[in-house]
Design a protein around this motif. Structure first.
Motif, mmCIF file in Angstrom:
data_model
loop_
_atom_site.group_PDB
_atom_site.id
_atom_site.type_symbol
_atom_site.label_atom_id
_atom_site.label_comp_id
_atom_site.label_asym_id
_atom_site.label_seq_id
_atom_site.Cartn_x
_atom_site.Cartn_y
_atom_site.Cartn_z
ATOM 1 N N THR A 34 0.814 -1.216 0.000
ATOM 2 C CA THR A 34 0.000 0.000 0.000
ATOM 3 C C THR A 34 0.852 1.272 0.000
ATOM 4 O O THR A 34 0.339 2.355 0.308
ATOM 5 N N ALA A 57 -5.448 4.400 -4.982
ATOM 6 C CA ALA A 57 -6.044 3.362 -4.141
ATOM 7 C C ALA A 57 -6.809 2.355 -4.998
ATOM 8 O O ALA A 57 -6.753 1.148 -4.740
ATOM 9 N N ILE A 60 -4.226 0.029 -6.614
ATOM 10 C CA ILE A 60 -3.705 -0.911 -5.613
ATOM 11 C C ILE A 60 -4.796 -1.922 -5.253
ATOM 12 O O ILE A 60 -4.542 -3.122 -5.146
ATOM 13 N N GLU A 123 -5.347 -0.017 5.290
ATOM 14 C CA GLU A 123 -5.110 0.617 3.988
ATOM 15 C C GLU A 123 -5.434 -0.343 2.844
ATOM 16 O O GLU A 123 -6.074 0.040 1.862
ATOM 17 N N ALA A 124 -5.000 -1.581 2.967
ATOM 18 C CA ALA A 124 -5.223 -2.566 1.902
ATOM 19 C C ALA A 124 -6.704 -2.874 1.734
ATOM 20 O O ALA A 124 -7.218 -2.947 0.613
ATOM 21 N N ALA A 127 -8.421 -0.001 0.151
ATOM 22 C CA ALA A 127 -8.042 0.093 -1.266
ATOM 23 C C ALA A 127 -8.879 -0.888 -2.089
ATOM 24 O O ALA A 127 -9.360 -0.542 -3.186
#
Length: 152
Positions: A34, A57, A60, A123-124, A127
């Motif tokens: 990320t 984002a 990713i 974050e992942a 995303a």
């Protein structure tokens, strides 16, 4: 003669089913890079997608989705019927989404989806949600410019 045909057909069916089982590849959750995304709190999970409309984002998230979600939820989030069609999720489903991904889905003692919280950070997961937002807009023929305007 009939017994040999039955054995041959049975062997063929077993070989085909083994191929189908392994065709999904490695089913272990994959880590997600990320780097480049705004860091989110480590001790508090957000209830709304902070990356909605963020093109980085989304990119990713597309990669992370393909590595971790597509085998059950379908390529480009188009379900083949095994798991829910994630393109149906709206922005009002953020909290539902993040809780299901973090904790997994179990029913009657069976795991339908593993929890990903130990493998992916906030974050992942957000995303991936951003990528699903994009797929929702495309699925509903909405203007992607409206989605991108929501980016911070």
């Amino acid at each position: 003669m009939i017994n040999s045909k039955i054995r041959f057909v049975t062997a063929l069916a077993l070989a085909a089913s083994a191929t189908a089982v392994y065709s999904h590849g490695d089913v272990a959750p994959q880590e997600v890079d990320t780097e480049g995304l705004k860091e989110l709190p480590k001790d508090e999970w957000l209830s709304e997608n902070p990356y909605r409309g963020n093109k980085e984002a989304i990119e990713i998230g597309a990669s992370a989705y393909n590595q971790n979600c597509a085998r059950c939820h379908g390529l480009e989030a188009m379900s083949g019927g095994i798991a829910p069609d994630l393109r149906e999720l709206t922005k009002f489903d953020d909290e539902y989404f993040v809780n299901k991904v973090r904790n997994g889905v179990q029913r009657n003692g069976m795991t339908y989806m593993p929890g990903f919280e130990d493998v992916m950070g906030q974050e992942a997961i957000w995303a991936i949600r951003s990528y699903i937002d994009k797929r929702h807009y495309e699925y509903k023929d909405k203007d992607l410019a409206e989605l991108y305007e929501q980016a911070e």
